[in-house]
Design an enzyme around this catalytic site. Structure first.
Site, PDB file in Angstrom:
ATOM      1  N   ASP A  32     -33.471 -12.193  28.368  1.00  0.00           N
ATOM      2  CA  ASP A  32     -32.451 -13.020  29.007  1.00  0.00           C
ATOM      3  C   ASP A  32     -33.145 -13.998  29.955  1.00  0.00           C
ATOM      4  OD1 ASP A  32     -30.343 -13.829  31.001  1.00  0.00           O
ATOM      5  OD2 ASP A  32     -29.131 -12.465  29.808  1.00  0.00           O
ATOM      6  N   ILE A  33     -32.709 -15.254  29.956  1.00  0.00           N
ATOM      7  CA  ILE A  33     -33.359 -16.251  30.818  1.00  0.00           C
ATOM      8  C   ILE A  33     -32.920 -16.145  32.281  1.00  0.00           C
ATOM      9  CG2 ILE A  33     -33.822 -17.865  28.938  1.00  0.00           C
ATOM     10  CD1 ILE A  33     -31.453 -19.555  30.001  1.00  0.00           C
ATOM     11  N   GLN A  96     -17.369 -12.410  29.354  1.00  0.00           N
ATOM     12  CA  GLN A  96     -18.163 -13.081  28.329  1.00  0.00           C
ATOM     13  C   GLN A  96     -18.274 -14.564  28.640  1.00  0.00           C
ATOM     14  OE1 GLN A  96     -16.652 -12.548  24.319  1.00  0.00           O
ATOM     15  NE2 GLN A  96     -18.517 -13.375  23.411  1.00  0.00           N
ATOM     16  N   HIS A 102     -22.844 -10.421  21.842  1.00  0.00           N
ATOM     17  CA  HIS A 102     -24.168 -10.013  22.276  1.00  0.00           C
ATOM     18  C   HIS A 102     -24.057  -8.772  23.150  1.00  0.00           C
ATOM     19  CE1 HIS A 102     -22.665 -12.906  25.263  1.00  0.00           C
ATOM     20  NE2 HIS A 102     -23.441 -12.325  26.155  1.00  0.00           N
ATOM     21  N   HIS A 104     -26.004  -6.731  26.147  1.00  0.00           N
ATOM     22  CA  HIS A 104     -27.025  -6.744  27.187  1.00  0.00           C
ATOM     23  C   HIS A 104     -27.696  -5.377  27.209  1.00  0.00           C
ATOM     24  CE1 HIS A 104     -25.582 -10.441  29.288  1.00  0.00           C
ATOM     25  NE2 HIS A 104     -24.448 -10.083  28.708  1.00  0.00           N
TER      26      HIS A 104
END
Length: 116
Positions: A32-33, A96, A102, A104
């Site tokens: 994750d960025i 979301q 997705h 996490h």
């Protein structure tokens, strides 16, 4: 099946770079960025479905691969024994923000309950 405007579909297609950590025929996982934990990865299906609500009977293989990726990644990254959290947000009220399903995968610190 993909959505040409979807951020995650562009990552799958290689149009946007990501630090990939796991991949098979069904799912892709990457860092994750904006990590919320020392280890924070996103696991996404390679088919475009906006949220969990779009999955139907017949999608069990993809959903199973999504779930099975988490313990594989935890083992590979060295935090399986200490533990980790998995989260799937569905819809705006569920938190979301990217509308491609997705999961996490968070680890590396103690996570509190209930979440925020």
């Amino acid at each position: 099946m993909s959505d040409k405007d979807c951020l995650f579909c562009k990552i799958i297609a290689g149009e946007i770079p990501a630090e990939k950590i796991y991949e098979n025929d069904y799912v892709l996982a990457f860092k994750d960025i904006q990590p919320a934990s020392p280890h924070h990865y996103l696991i996404i299906p390679k088919i475009h479905k906006a949220s969990l609500q779009e999955f139907v009977d017949g999608d069990q293989q993809v959903l199973g691969e999504l779930m099975l990726a988490a313990p594989k990644i935890a083992q590979e990254q060295g935090f399986a024994e200490a533990g980790y959290r998995t989260v799937v947000n569905t819809g705006k009220d569920g938190g979301q923000t990217v509308f491609h399903l997705h999961m996490h995968l968070l680890a590396g610190r103690e996570h509190q309950w209930p979440p925020g």
